[in-house]
Design a protein around this motif. Structure first.
Motif, PDB file in Angstrom:
ATOM      1  N   ARG A 123       0.855  -1.188   0.000  1.00 27.82           N
ATOM      2  CA  ARG A 123       0.000   0.000   0.000  1.00 27.82           C
ATOM      3  C   ARG A 123       0.891   1.238   0.000  1.00 27.82           C
ATOM      4  O   ARG A 123       2.060   1.178   0.382  1.00 27.82           O
ATOM      5  CB  ARG A 123      -0.931  -0.027   1.207  1.00 27.82           C
ATOM      6  N   ALA A 124       0.331   2.348  -0.397  1.00 33.89           N
ATOM      7  CA  ALA A 124       1.100   3.590  -0.559  1.00 33.89           C
ATOM      8  C   ALA A 124       1.909   3.939   0.686  1.00 33.89           C
ATOM      9  O   ALA A 124       3.060   4.369   0.581  1.00 33.89           O
ATOM     10  CB  ALA A 124       0.161   4.730  -0.926  1.00 33.89           C
ATOM     11  N   GLU A 125       1.321   3.754   1.860  1.00 31.05           N
ATOM     12  CA  GLU A 125       2.004   4.168   3.087  1.00 31.05           C
ATOM     13  C   GLU A 125       3.193   3.283   3.448  1.00 31.05           C
ATOM     14  O   GLU A 125       3.925   3.593   4.385  1.00 31.05           O
ATOM     15  CB  GLU A 125       1.021   4.244   4.261  1.00 31.05           C
ATOM     16  N   GLU A 126       3.413   2.215   2.700  1.00 31.09           N
ATOM     17  CA  GLU A 126       4.550   1.343   2.971  1.00 31.09           C
ATOM     18  C   GLU A 126       5.822   1.779   2.235  1.00 31.09           C
ATOM     19  O   GLU A 126       6.908   1.327   2.570  1.00 31.09           O
ATOM     20  CB  GLU A 126       4.201  -0.095   2.581  1.00 31.09           C
ATOM     21  N   LEU A 127       5.696   2.643   1.241  1.00 21.90           N
ATOM     22  CA  LEU A 127       6.847   3.047   0.432  1.00 21.90           C
ATOM     23  C   LEU A 127       7.468   4.328   0.970  1.00 21.90           C
ATOM     24  O   LEU A 127       6.773   5.310   1.212  1.00 21.90           O
ATOM     25  CB  LEU A 127       6.423   3.294  -1.013  1.00 21.90           C
ATOM     26  N   ASP A 128       8.784   4.306   1.131  1.00 20.57           N
ATOM     27  CA  ASP A 128       9.479   5.541   1.481  1.00 20.57           C
ATOM     28  C   ASP A 128       9.765   6.327   0.208  1.00 20.57           C
ATOM     29  O   ASP A 128       9.465   5.867  -0.904  1.00 20.57           O
ATOM     30  CB  ASP A 128      10.756   5.255   2.278  1.00 20.57           C
ATOM     31  N   VAL A 129      10.329   7.504   0.346  1.00 16.95           N
ATOM     32  CA  VAL A 129      10.543   8.373  -0.819  1.00 16.95           C
ATOM     33  C   VAL A 129      11.490   7.726  -1.833  1.00 16.95           C
ATOM     34  O   VAL A 129      11.318   7.889  -3.043  1.00 16.95           O
ATOM     35  CB  VAL A 129      11.035   9.773  -0.387  1.00 16.95           C
ATOM     36  N   VAL A 130      12.454   6.957  -1.381  1.00 18.98           N
ATOM     37  CA  VAL A 130      13.390   6.297  -2.297  1.00 18.98           C
ATOM     38  C   VAL A 130      12.659   5.248  -3.141  1.00 18.98           C
ATOM     39  O   VAL A 130      12.877   5.148  -4.353  1.00 18.98           O
ATOM     40  CB  VAL A 130      14.577   5.688  -1.520  1.00 18.98           C
ATOM     41  N   ALA A 131      11.766   4.478  -2.529  1.00 23.76           N
ATOM     42  CA  ALA A 131      10.987   3.487  -3.277  1.00 23.76           C
ATOM     43  C   ALA A 131      10.061   4.176  -4.281  1.00 23.76           C
ATOM     44  O   ALA A 131       9.939   3.730  -5.428  1.00 23.76           O
ATOM     45  CB  ALA A 131      10.183   2.612  -2.315  1.00 23.76           C
ATOM     46  N   GLY A 178      10.671   6.934  -5.687  1.00 24.22           N
ATOM     47  CA  GLY A 178      11.587   7.383  -6.737  1.00 24.22           C
ATOM     48  C   GLY A 178      11.951   6.270  -7.707  1.00 24.22           C
ATOM     49  O   GLY A 178      12.019   6.488  -8.925  1.00 24.22           O
ATOM     50  N   ARG A 179      12.187   5.066  -7.184  1.00 20.93           N
ATOM     51  CA  ARG A 179      12.500   3.929  -8.058  1.00 20.93           C
ATOM     52  C   ARG A 179      11.316   3.665  -9.003  1.00 20.93           C
ATOM     53  O   ARG A 179      11.504   3.425 -10.194  1.00 20.93           O
ATOM     54  CB  ARG A 179      12.796   2.656  -7.248  1.00 20.93           C
ATOM     55  N   LEU A 180      10.108   3.736  -8.463  1.00 29.54           N
ATOM     56  CA  LEU A 180       8.932   3.487  -9.272  1.00 29.54           C
ATOM     57  C   LEU A 180       8.772   4.578 -10.336  1.00 29.54           C
ATOM     58  O   LEU A 180       8.514   4.280 -11.512  1.00 29.54           O
ATOM     59  CB  LEU A 180       7.697   3.418  -8.374  1.00 29.54           C
ATOM     60  N   ALA A 181       8.974   5.821  -9.963  1.00 30.85           N
ATOM     61  CA  ALA A 181       8.876   6.928 -10.927  1.00 30.85           C
ATOM     62  C   ALA A 181       9.943   6.800 -12.008  1.00 30.85           C
ATOM     63  O   ALA A 181       9.680   7.091 -13.183  1.00 30.85           O
ATOM     64  CB  ALA A 181       9.030   8.265 -10.202  1.00 30.85           C
ATOM     65  N   ARG A 182      11.104   6.324 -11.645  1.00 32.93           N
ATOM     66  CA  ARG A 182      12.209   6.175 -12.603  1.00 32.93           C
ATOM     67  C   ARG A 182      11.865   5.133 -13.674  1.00 32.93           C
ATOM     68  O   ARG A 182      12.140   5.341 -14.848  1.00 32.93           O
ATOM     69  CB  ARG A 182      13.483   5.778 -11.853  1.00 32.93           C
ATOM     70  N   VAL A 183      11.227   4.026 -13.281  1.00 35.97           N
ATOM     71  CA  VAL A 183      10.957   2.971 -14.262  1.00 35.97           C
ATOM     72  C   VAL A 183       9.734   3.267 -15.109  1.00 35.97           C
ATOM     73  O   VAL A 183       9.620   2.740 -16.214  1.00 35.97           O
ATOM     74  CB  VAL A 183      10.835   1.569 -13.622  1.00 35.97           C
ATOM     75  N   VAL A 184       8.821   4.091 -14.633  1.00 42.53           N
ATOM     76  CA  VAL A 184       7.626   4.400 -15.447  1.00 42.53           C
ATOM     77  C   VAL A 184       7.772   5.718 -16.202  1.00 42.53           C
ATOM     78  O   VAL A 184       6.868   6.113 -16.920  1.00 42.53           O
ATOM     79  CB  VAL A 184       6.318   4.418 -14.616  1.00 42.53           C
ATOM     80  N   ALA A 185       8.909   6.380 -16.047  1.00 41.86           N
ATOM     81  CA  ALA A 185       9.146   7.635 -16.762  1.00 41.86           C
ATOM     82  C   ALA A 185       9.027   7.396 -18.261  1.00 41.86           C
ATOM     83  O   ALA A 185       9.353   6.314 -18.757  1.00 41.86           O
ATOM     84  CB  ALA A 185      10.529   8.177 -16.413  1.00 41.86           C
ATOM     85  N   PRO A 186       8.545   8.392 -18.969  1.00 42.76           N
ATOM     86  CA  PRO A 186       8.455   8.253 -20.433  1.00 42.76           C
ATOM     87  C   PRO A 186       9.809   7.846 -21.004  1.00 42.76           C
ATOM     88  O   PRO A 186      10.821   8.433 -20.670  1.00 42.76           O
ATOM     89  CB  PRO A 186       8.050   9.642 -20.906  1.00 42.76           C
ATOM     90  N   ARG A 187       9.778   6.836 -21.821  1.00 43.91           N
ATOM     91  CA  ARG A 187      11.029   6.324 -22.371  1.00 43.91           C
ATOM     92  C   ARG A 187      11.212   6.782 -23.798  1.00 43.91           C
ATOM     93  O   ARG A 187      10.366   7.039 -24.544  1.00 43.91           O
ATOM     94  CB  ARG A 187      11.041   4.796 -22.318  1.00 43.91           C
TER      95      ARG A 187
END
Length: 164
Positions: A145-153, A155-164
């Motif tokens: 769930r959202a509250e389980e992810l810290d800012v670094v996690a 960030g990892r998710l945003a990095r992989v879904v960024a427009p390629r």
């Protein structure tokens, strides 16, 4: 070195949006010392997996480090409020917590979507934004769930879904 600080006693209804906007839009402010309602202060500096942790906690952690440096009882105010206040110190990071290569717009779009449906698993709350393979590539459990992810996690998710 030039320091630009904000010191303020902020009312409940403007504290969170004002601090969020200052972090997003005014990088010249390098530190803040704000007095806010205790509940607001706890949300600003909350850690993952805590009841107070939310989208604003991620935003503060992305741009800055934050801590509650004091509690102010209602007895020092006239008229006396019915809640405690907190002194919150926020110090801007030189570089965002997840590095400059992650778009903060992309990251916060994911965070807003994740916390918008707080009780749902990420694979459901982010279904329109994140593919199943993206969770694996970011090393994130899609049943979290959202509250389980810290800012670094986040960030990892945003990095992989960024427009390629």
């Amino acid at each position: 070195m030039l320091f630009r600080s904000l010191v303020a006693n902020l009312p409940y209804n403007v504290a969170t949006p004002l601090i969020a906007d200052l972090l997003d839009l005014v990088p010249e402010i390098t530190s803040m010392l704000v007095m806010v309602q205790k509940e607001v202060g706890e949300r600003l500096v909350a850690a993952p997996r805590s009841a107070a942790y939310g989208a604003v906690s991620v935003k503060v952690a992305y741009w800055a480090t934050g801590s509650i440096v004091g509690i102010v009882p209602p007895t020092v105010f006239l008229p006396r409020p019915s809640v405690d206040s907190a002194l919150v110190r926020i110090d801007r990071r030189p570089v965002p917590a997840v590095g400059p290569d992650v778009s903060h717009e992309q990251l916060f779009a994911l965070v807003r979507a994740g916390f918008g449906q707080r009780r749902k698993m990420l694979r459901r709350s982010l279904v329109d934004l994140v593919g199943a393979d993206d969770f694996e590539r970011a090393d994130i459990d899609p049943t979290a769930r959202a509250e389980e992810l810290d800012v670094v996690a986040w960030g990892r998710l945003a990095r992989v879904v960024a427009p390629r």
